[in-house]
Motif scaffolding. Structure first.
Motif, PDB file in Angstrom:
ATOM      1  N   GLN A 106       0.839  -1.192   0.000  1.00 29.81           N
ATOM      2  CA  GLN A 106       0.000   0.000   0.000  1.00 29.81           C
ATOM      3  C   GLN A 106       0.879   1.249   0.000  1.00 29.81           C
ATOM      4  O   GLN A 106       0.654   2.176  -0.752  1.00 29.81           O
ATOM      5  CB  GLN A 106      -0.877  -0.043   1.247  1.00 29.81           C
ATOM      6  N   HIS A 107       1.879   1.254   0.884  1.00 27.31           N
ATOM      7  CA  HIS A 107       2.871   2.326   0.853  1.00 27.31           C
ATOM      8  C   HIS A 107       4.037   1.784   0.048  1.00 27.31           C
ATOM      9  O   HIS A 107       4.676   0.823   0.462  1.00 27.31           O
ATOM     10  CB  HIS A 107       3.306   2.695   2.266  1.00 27.31           C
ATOM     11  N   PHE A 108       4.271   2.382  -1.106  1.00 26.00           N
ATOM     12  CA  PHE A 108       5.229   1.811  -2.025  1.00 26.00           C
ATOM     13  C   PHE A 108       6.600   1.650  -1.377  1.00 26.00           C
ATOM     14  O   PHE A 108       7.032   2.476  -0.595  1.00 26.00           O
ATOM     15  CB  PHE A 108       5.380   2.693  -3.268  1.00 26.00           C
ATOM     16  N   THR A 109       7.276   0.577  -1.728  1.00 20.09           N
ATOM     17  CA  THR A 109       8.627   0.362  -1.224  1.00 20.09           C
ATOM     18  C   THR A 109       9.604   0.652  -2.345  1.00 20.09           C
ATOM     19  O   THR A 109      10.254  -0.247  -2.868  1.00 20.09           O
ATOM     20  CB  THR A 109       8.800  -1.080  -0.719  1.00 20.09           C
ATOM     21  N   LEU A 110       9.688   1.920  -2.717  1.00 20.94           N
ATOM     22  CA  LEU A 110      10.590   2.322  -3.783  1.00 20.94           C
ATOM     23  C   LEU A 110      11.573   3.349  -3.229  1.00 20.94           C
ATOM     24  O   LEU A 110      11.225   4.130  -2.366  1.00 20.94           O
ATOM     25  CB  LEU A 110       9.804   2.970  -4.925  1.00 20.94           C
TER      26      LEU A 110
ATOM     27  N   THR B 251       4.450   9.852 -11.489  1.00 16.83           N
ATOM     28  CA  THR B 251       3.168  10.000 -10.809  1.00 16.83           C
ATOM     29  C   THR B 251       2.916   8.759  -9.959  1.00 16.83           C
ATOM     30  O   THR B 251       3.595   7.736 -10.115  1.00 16.83           O
ATOM     31  CB  THR B 251       2.006  10.114 -11.812  1.00 16.83           C
ATOM     32  N   VAL B 252       1.935   8.880  -9.078  1.00 21.21           N
ATOM     33  CA  VAL B 252       1.637   7.765  -8.198  1.00 21.21           C
ATOM     34  C   VAL B 252       1.243   6.521  -9.007  1.00 21.21           C
ATOM     35  O   VAL B 252       1.659   5.409  -8.711  1.00 21.21           O
ATOM     36  CB  VAL B 252       0.519   8.155  -7.220  1.00 21.21           C
ATOM     37  N   GLY B 253       0.461   6.734 -10.064  1.00 22.14           N
ATOM     38  CA  GLY B 253       0.041   5.609 -10.897  1.00 22.14           C
ATOM     39  C   GLY B 253       1.238   4.907 -11.531  1.00 22.14           C
ATOM     40  O   GLY B 253       1.291   3.678 -11.578  1.00 22.14           O
ATOM     41  N   GLU B 254       2.205   5.715 -11.992  1.00 24.32           N
ATOM     42  CA  GLU B 254       3.402   5.126 -12.601  1.00 24.32           C
ATOM     43  C   GLU B 254       4.220   4.360 -11.572  1.00 24.32           C
ATOM     44  O   GLU B 254       4.779   3.306 -11.860  1.00 24.32           O
ATOM     45  CB  GLU B 254       4.257   6.239 -13.227  1.00 24.32           C
ATOM     46  N   ARG B 255       4.280   4.902 -10.349  1.00 27.33           N
ATOM     47  CA  ARG B 255       5.036   4.197  -9.309  1.00 27.33           C
ATOM     48  C   ARG B 255       4.426   2.836  -9.029  1.00 27.33           C
ATOM     49  O   ARG B 255       5.126   1.858  -8.799  1.00 27.33           O
ATOM     50  CB  ARG B 255       5.034   5.017  -8.011  1.00 27.33           C
ATOM     51  N   GLN B 256       3.108   2.796  -9.062  1.00 29.18           N
ATOM     52  CA  GLN B 256       2.465   1.505  -8.835  1.00 29.18           C
ATOM     53  C   GLN B 256       2.823   0.523  -9.950  1.00 29.18           C
ATOM     54  O   GLN B 256       3.036  -0.654  -9.696  1.00 29.18           O
ATOM     55  CB  GLN B 256       0.961   1.688  -8.757  1.00 29.18           C
ATOM     56  N   ARG B 257       2.899   1.029 -11.186  1.00 28.28           N
ATOM     57  CA  ARG B 257       3.307   0.159 -12.286  1.00 28.28           C
ATOM     58  C   ARG B 257       4.702  -0.396 -12.028  1.00 28.28           C
ATOM     59  O   ARG B 257       4.979  -1.562 -12.291  1.00 28.28           O
ATOM     60  CB  ARG B 257       3.305   0.941 -13.602  1.00 28.28           C
TER      61      ARG B 257
ATOM     62  N   ILE C 215       0.183 -10.113  -4.874  1.00 27.18           N
ATOM     63  CA  ILE C 215      -0.658  -9.569  -3.812  1.00 27.18           C
ATOM     64  C   ILE C 215      -0.679  -8.060  -3.960  1.00 27.18           C
ATOM     65  O   ILE C 215       0.373  -7.429  -4.036  1.00 27.18           O
ATOM     66  CB  ILE C 215      -0.082  -9.915  -2.424  1.00 27.18           C
ATOM     67  N   LEU C 216      -1.872  -7.488  -4.027  1.00 25.01           N
ATOM     68  CA  LEU C 216      -1.968  -6.038  -4.134  1.00 25.01           C
ATOM     69  C   LEU C 216      -2.698  -5.510  -2.907  1.00 25.01           C
ATOM     70  O   LEU C 216      -3.857  -5.861  -2.674  1.00 25.01           O
ATOM     71  CB  LEU C 216      -2.717  -5.632  -5.404  1.00 25.01           C
TER      72      LEU C 216
ATOM     73  N   THR D 189      -5.864   0.639  -5.153  1.00 24.31           N
ATOM     74  CA  THR D 189      -6.587   1.745  -5.789  1.00 24.31           C
ATOM     75  C   THR D 189      -6.686   2.968  -4.898  1.00 24.31           C
ATOM     76  O   THR D 189      -7.180   4.004  -5.321  1.00 24.31           O
ATOM     77  CB  THR D 189      -8.008   1.308  -6.167  1.00 24.31           C
ATOM     78  N   ALA D 190      -6.181   2.854  -3.644  1.00 22.77           N
ATOM     79  CA  ALA D 190      -6.334   3.966  -2.697  1.00 22.77           C
ATOM     80  C   ALA D 190      -5.726   5.254  -3.237  1.00 22.77           C
ATOM     81  O   ALA D 190      -6.191   6.344  -2.943  1.00 22.77           O
ATOM     82  CB  ALA D 190      -5.692   3.599  -1.361  1.00 22.77           C
ATOM     83  N   VAL D 191      -4.670   5.132  -4.029  1.00 22.77           N
ATOM     84  CA  VAL D 191      -3.953   6.322  -4.481  1.00 22.77           C
ATOM     85  C   VAL D 191      -4.233   6.653  -5.945  1.00 22.77           C
ATOM     86  O   VAL D 191      -3.629   7.560  -6.502  1.00 22.77           O
ATOM     87  CB  VAL D 191      -2.434   6.118  -4.303  1.00 22.77           C
ATOM     88  N   LEU D 192      -5.129   5.896  -6.588  1.00 21.52           N
ATOM     89  CA  LEU D 192      -5.323   6.071  -8.029  1.00 21.52           C
ATOM     90  C   LEU D 192      -6.572   6.899  -8.345  1.00 21.52           C
ATOM     91  O   LEU D 192      -7.534   6.902  -7.585  1.00 21.52           O
ATOM     92  CB  LEU D 192      -5.450   4.710  -8.706  1.00 21.52           C
TER      93      LEU D 192
END
Lengths: 504, 314
Positions: A90-94, A146-152, A167-168, A172-175
C-alpha cells in the motif's frame, strides 16, 4: 507440474498477535491458479498483517503458508520471492532518488558480480511493460513519476522476478478512477497468463468488479466467503462491518455569509510539493464545501494556507470581508479557523505528551487556560475531561499519553479540540482516513452539526463517496488549480473523475 | 602580494596538497560508504586514531608496511562492527554511538600506547612508505611531481575512489548499499537483508577510515603521537556533504581542503609574522564552511540516513 485443481497457495490457521491485540485469528484459505481473490475488510481488520505474514515481513505466531505445495520458512521475504510471490505494498517500497531500472533490478542479481547488464535488464522491463500495459521509462527517477506510474513499477518489480502470485494491498487507494480502470485491465491480462491474484480492498464496487471470490475479514477473523458472481453490495458490507450501514442524512440549512474568501491566491515553491496556482475560493456559513482530487495536487498547500502555515505569494485572504495582511497560524486561530489536520500522528498531536496538554495546545494563550503567563493545569484537565465525556473518547485519563489512543479516539479528541470553541470556519483535511465505519459516521455527524450551527466547512478528502455524500458544493483540485464549483448532484461521479484526472 | 600568488605554481605546494589530501580521501570514502548505506559514522575521529596507532605499532614491532596497513584496516573494521552492532540491529542513536566509539577508540589507543611504550618521552620513528615515482608520468612538470611522485599509499587512495565509485554505481552490491540508504523497505521487499548490508558497509567504511589514520603515521609523520588526528575525521564528515555523497565530488573536496591547508602554511612564511599565524590556521576551515554553504544547500542526502530500520515493526 501441479494439477489444475491443486491450490497455488494455501494459508493454514494463521494467527498473529501484537501484544493484547489479535490481528489475525486462525485464518485459512486456498488460492487456485488463475484465480482472483478479494480480501475485503475495514481498516484494522487484519488484511495487511495477513499479507505481510504471507510475504515474510512478519512471523506468524501460529499456522503455515504453503506455495505450490511447499511450506515457506517464516519471516523470509527472499523465500517468498523465490517461490513466486510478489507483493505490491500500500505504501510503495521504492527508493525515490533511484531509477525505475535500479528499483526493479535491486536484489535480482548476485551481489558479488562486478557489473550488471543494464541493457539486458532495460530490454526485459520494456518487454514486460508492453505485454501488460505497464508503460514506464526504465531510466526515469522514481521521484519524477506520478503515483500511478510508481504503482506500475511495483507491479513490474514482481513480474521481473517471474511472480506467479501477486498480492496487491489497497492498490486503488492512491489512483484516480481512470488509473484504476487501467490497473484492472493489467490485472486481467495477468490472470489470462495464469497468474493468481490477491486483491486487498475495502471498496465494494472494486471488489465486485475484479474478483472471482471474496473473503471478508472482520476484527482479525474470516467472517465470510462468497463467490463474487452471486454476491451483493449490501451482503458484503454487512459482513465487513457487522451491521447495516446507512448513509448520513444531510438536512437543509439556510445559507450564511461568506466567512472566508481566497482571491487569486498562489503559493511559493515548497520542495517538490504542488503549489497553489491562482486559486479563488469562498467558504460560506452553513455549507460543506467538498474538495475532491487525487492526493498531491495541491491539497496540502491549500490546507496549510488556510491554517496560516503558508503565506500567499500572490492574491488575498479575506475573513468576513476584511483582507488579512499578516497571515499566520495565530491570526488564523484567532479568526476562528479550526483545523483537523491530515496526519493526526505527525501534525495533529504530540504523541508523547498527555491528552490534557494536547487539547489545550491551540488555546493555551486564552485566558481560560493561562493566567499571567502561567498555565492553569486544573482548567486544562477539566477541559480534557469534558471533551473525553462529550466526544465519547475511550481514554484512561487526561494524563494518558495521546499516542496510546487508537486512531478513532485520537481523531475524536482532535475533533473536540477543533469544534469546542464553536469556530466559524472548519478545515477538515481527510477527517475520516483510517477510521472504522462507526468512527466515520461519528465524525460525519459532528461536521454536519457544525454546519447546522452555521459554520463554513472545507472538507478535503480522497474518498469520492464521502465528498459526494456530505458536500453542498464540490470543487475538484488538479495540479494546484480549482475547478468551477458544482452544487450537490450537479456533476456525476464520472465527470468528477475526469476533472480529478486533469481532463476538462 | 605576487609571492602569495606564486605559491600556486610551485611543485612543492601541489605535492604537499596531495599528501595532505591522502588520509582525508581514505576516511572520506569510508564515511561516504557508511552514509550511503544510511548510517552516520561519527566514530570516524577515533577510528582514525586507532588505525594510525595499529598500523604504526605493527611496523614498529617488526611487521612490514603492508601488514601494518592490513592490521590498521582490521582494527577499523572491528570498531566498525561495534558501531554497526549498536546502531543497526539494536537501532540506537547514531549520534550517541558515534561519539561513544570515537571516545572509546581514542582512549583505548592512548591507553595501549602507554601500556606498550611506558618509558618513551619522544615518539619513536619507523621507516615509512617511500615515494615511488611512476616512470615517464612523474616527468610531467608540476603535475607529474604532485600526482606521480607520491608514496604507494597515496596511489592507493586514488584507486580507492575509483573502486568505491564503480562499486556504488556499477555493481549489484553497490545498488543494494545505496538503496539501503534511500529506503530500507525497498531493500527488504526485494528479499535482501538491510541489517547485513548496513553492517557490511559500516565495517568496510571504518576499515578505510583506519587506513586514512594509518597514512599519517606510515606515510607522513613516521611516528605516533597523541591528538595527531586533530579533527581530520570531522572534516571528512563535512567533505561527504560537500561531495553530495558522490565519490568523485568528495575527492575534489578533499584535494581542495588540502590545498587550502598547504597554502596557509606557505602563506605564513611569505607574510613573515605580520599577520598572526592563527588566522592562517583558520583559513581552510573558514573556506570549507563557505564552500559547504554554497554547495551543500542543494545536496540531496540519502533519505534514510540516520533512520534505524527494524524489520516487521508496526
Amino acid at each position: 507440474m501441479t494439477s489444475a485443481h491443486a491450490p497455488v497457495l494455501r494459508l493454514a490457521s494463521i494467527t498473529k498477535r501484537f501484544g493484547p491485540l489479535t490481528a489475525n485469528d486462525s485464518i485459512s484459505f486456498d488460492l487456485a491458479a488463475g484465480e482472483v481473490i478479494a480480501l475485503l475488510g475495514e481498516n484494522g481488520a487484519g488484511k495487511t498483517t495477513l499479507m505481510n505474514i504471507l510475504f515474510g515481513h512478519y512471523v506468524a505466531d501460529e499456522g503455515t503458508v504453503e506455495v505450490f505445495g511447499t511450506a515457506l520458512p517464516p519471516g523470509d521475504p527472499r523465500a517468498a520471492l523465490d517461490a513466486g510471490v510478489g507483493m505490491v505494498h500500500q505504501h510503495f517500497t521504492l527508493a525515490d532518488n533511484m531509477t525505475v531500472l535500479e528499483n526493479i533490478a535491486l536484489g535480482t542479481e548476485s551481489p558479488w558480480r562486478l557489473s550488471f547488464d543494464r541493457r539486458r535488464a532495460t530490454a526485459r522491463i520494456r518487454a514486460l511493460a508492453t505485454d501488460f500495459g505497464l508503460e514506464v521509462d526504465p531510466a526515469a527517477t522514481i521521484a519524477a513519476l506520478t503515483v500511478g506510474e510508481r504503482q506500475r513499477v511495483e507491479i513490474l518489480k514482481a513480474l521481473y522476478r517471474d511472480a506467479r502470485i501477486l498480492i496487491l494491498d489497497e492498490p486503488t487507494a492512491v489512483l484516480t478512477p481512470i488509473e484504476t480502470e487501467a490497473l484492472f485491465a493489467t490485472l486481467r491480462k495477468l490472470v489470462a497468463k495464469g497468474l493468481s491474484i490477491i486483491f486487498i480492498s475495502h471498496k465494494l464496487n472494486e471488489v465486485l468488479a475484479i474478483s472471482d471470490r471474496v473473503l471478508v475479514l472482520r476484527s482479525g477473523k474470516l467472517s465470510g466467503e462468497r463467490r463474487t458472481a452471486g454476491a451483493t453490495r449490501q451482503e458484503l458490507a454487512a459482513l465487513m462491518v457487522g451491521q447495516e450501514v446507512n448513509p448520513p442524512a444531510v438536512p437543509e440549512v439556510a445559507r450564511g455569509p461568506v466567512l472566508l474568501k481566497l482571491y487569486g491566491v498562489s503559493t511559493g515553491r515548497n520542495g517538490t510539493r504542488q503549489r497553489l496556482d491562482d486559486v479563488s475560493l469562498k467558504l460560506i456559513g452553513g455549507e460543506i464545501t467538498g474538495l475532491a482530487g487525487v492526493s498531491g495536487n495541491g491539497q496540502a498547500a491549500l490546507a496549510d494556507l488556510i491554517a496560516g502555515l503558508e503565506k500567499p505569494v500572490a492574491g488575498t485572504v479575506e475573513i468576513a470581508d476584511q483582507t488579512v495582511d499578516d497571515w499566520s497560524p495565530r491570526t488564523a486561530l484567532s479568526a476562528g479557523i479550526a483545523r483537523i489536520p491530515e496526519d493526526r500522528h505527525a501534525v495533529g498531536t504530540i504523541g508523547d505528551m498527555s491528552v490534557a496538554e494536547n487539547v489545550v495546545i491551540e488555546q493555551y494563550r486564552s485566558p481560560s487556560f493561562s493566567k499571567r503567563g502561567f498555565l492553569d493545569w486544573k482548567a486544562a484537565r477539566s477541559f480534557a475531561e469534558e471533551l473525553i465525556r462529550d466526544y465519547d473518547v475511550k481514554c484512561p485519563s487526561p494524563e494518558a499519553r495521546i499516542r496510546l489512543l487508537s486512531g478513532g479516539n485520537m481523531q475524536k479528541l482532535i475533533l473536540g479540540r477543533a469544534l469546542d470553541p464553536d469556530p466559524s470556519v472548519i478545515l477538515a483535511n481527510q477527517p475520516t482516513r483510517g477510521l472504522d465505519v462507526g468512527a466515520i459516521s461519528y465524525v460525519h455527524g459532528r461536521l454536519l452539526a457544525a454546519r447546522q450551527r452555521g459554520a463554513a466547512i472545507l472538507l478535503i478528502s480522497e474518498d469520492l463517496e464521502e465528498i459526494m455524500a456530505l458536500s453542498d458544493r464540490i470543487i475538484v483540485m488538479s495540479k494546484g488549480r480549482l475547478s468551477v464549483p458544482s452544487a450537490r448532484g450537479e456533476r456525476s461521479v464520472r465527470d468528477i473523475a475526469e476533472l480529478m484526472a486533469g481532463h476538462g | 602580494m605576487t609571492e602569495a600568488f606564486e605559491i600556486l605554481f610551485t611543485a612543492s605546494f601541489w605535492v604537499a596538497a596531495i599528501r595532505i589530501a591522502s588520509p582525508l580521501i581514505f576516511a572520506t570514502m569510508g564515511e561516504l560508504i557508511c552514509e550511503r548505506a544510511g548510517v552516520l559514522n561519527l566514530g570516524i575521529e577515533g577510528i582514525m586514531a586507532a588505525g594510525a596507532f595499529a598500523g604504526w605499532f605493527t611496523v614498529y614491532s617488526g611487521g612490514d608496511l603492508w601488514t601494518g596497513v592490513a592490521v590498521a584496516a582490521a582494527t577499523g573494521a572491528a570498531f566498525g562492527l561495534l558501531h554497526a552492532t549498536l546502531t543497526v540491529p539494536l537501532g540506537l542513536s547514531q549520534h550517541v554511538v558515534g561519539i561513544g566509539v570515537t571516545l572509546l577508540a581514542t582512549s583505548l589507543t592512548y591507553f595501549t600506547y602507554r601500556l606498550v611504550l611506558p618509558e618513551v618521552t619522544s615518539p619513536p620513528k619507523i621507516e615509512p612508505f617511500q615515494p615511488l615515482p611512476i616512470p615517464y608520468l612523474s616527468d610531467i612538470p608540476i603535475l607529474g611531481q604532485a600526482l606521480f611522485s607520491q608514496t604507494p599509499l597515496t596511489y592507493l587512495a586514488f584507486v580507492t575512489v575509483a573502486v568505491v565509485a564503480w562499486g556504488l554505481y556499477r555493481t549489484p552490491l553497490g545498488l543494494a548499499v545505496r538503496a539501503a540508504g534511500e529506503n530500507p523497505a525497498a531493500v527488504e521487499s526485494q528479499g535482501l537483508s538491510v541489517t547485513a548490508i548496513r553492517i557490511g558497509a559500516v565495517m568496510t567504511g571504518s576499515a578505510l577510515m583506519a587506513i586514512g589514520g594509518a597514512f599519517l603515521t606510515m606515510s607522513a609523520f613516521n611516528s605516533f603521537f597523541f591528538e595527531m588526528i586533530n579533527g581530520r575525521g570531522w572534516i571528512c564528515i563535512a567533505l561527504v556533504v560537500f561531495g553530495s555523497w558522490r565519490p568523485g565530488k568528495a575527492l575534489v573536496g578533499a584535494i581542495l581542503f588540502a590545498a587550502f591547508d598547504a597554502y596557509q602554511i606557505r602563506l605564513q612564511q611569505v607574510t613573515g609574522g605580520v599577520v598572526p599565524y592563527q588566522l592562517f590556521l583558520m583559513l581552510p576551515y573558514v573556506l570549507s564552511i563557505l564552500a559547504l554553504v554554497l554547495v551543500a544547500r542543494r545536496a540531496t542526502y540519502p533519505k534514510a540516513l540516520m533512520v534505524p530500520y527494524q524489520k516487521g515493526e508496526r
